[in-house]
Enzyme design. Sequence first.
Site: not given
Length: 149
Positions: A22, A99
């Site tokens: 991430y 995302h």
Amino acid sequence: MRLLLLNGPNLNLLGQREPGFYGAMTLKAIEADLLAQAEAEAVQLECFQSNFEGALVDQIHQAIGQVQGILINAGAYTHTSIALRDALLGAAIPYVELHLSNTHAREGFRHHSYLADRAVGVVSGFGALSYRLALEGLLAHLRQPQQVL
């Protein structure tokens, strides 16, 4: 023009949770960057994050008649939530699914999205840049919806 950014579960932990997937940016930093980009485009952007599915559904319902588009990173709810799908379809507000990580390069259960088939588009795998790309794509769609991009 007004837009809504929705972030789902665990995204409040960005910057400390699995930075290999991430990245190191916090959600606050990503939002600040996106708010600056929106302001430069003369767009009002409201940001909301929740770990609770119902709170995200409520935000979508409250957006009806208030915003022209939605950016949504539903996190894990992408792969499980028929409720979010139904809320987005019921609201009939154009949305882009986004995302940070490339969900198709991850575990098999992350390959299916309940949101993607009705989205204007899907952006994934570019880390924090996914947010900027999603905003750019949604604005292009809203400003010239008849044009194939």
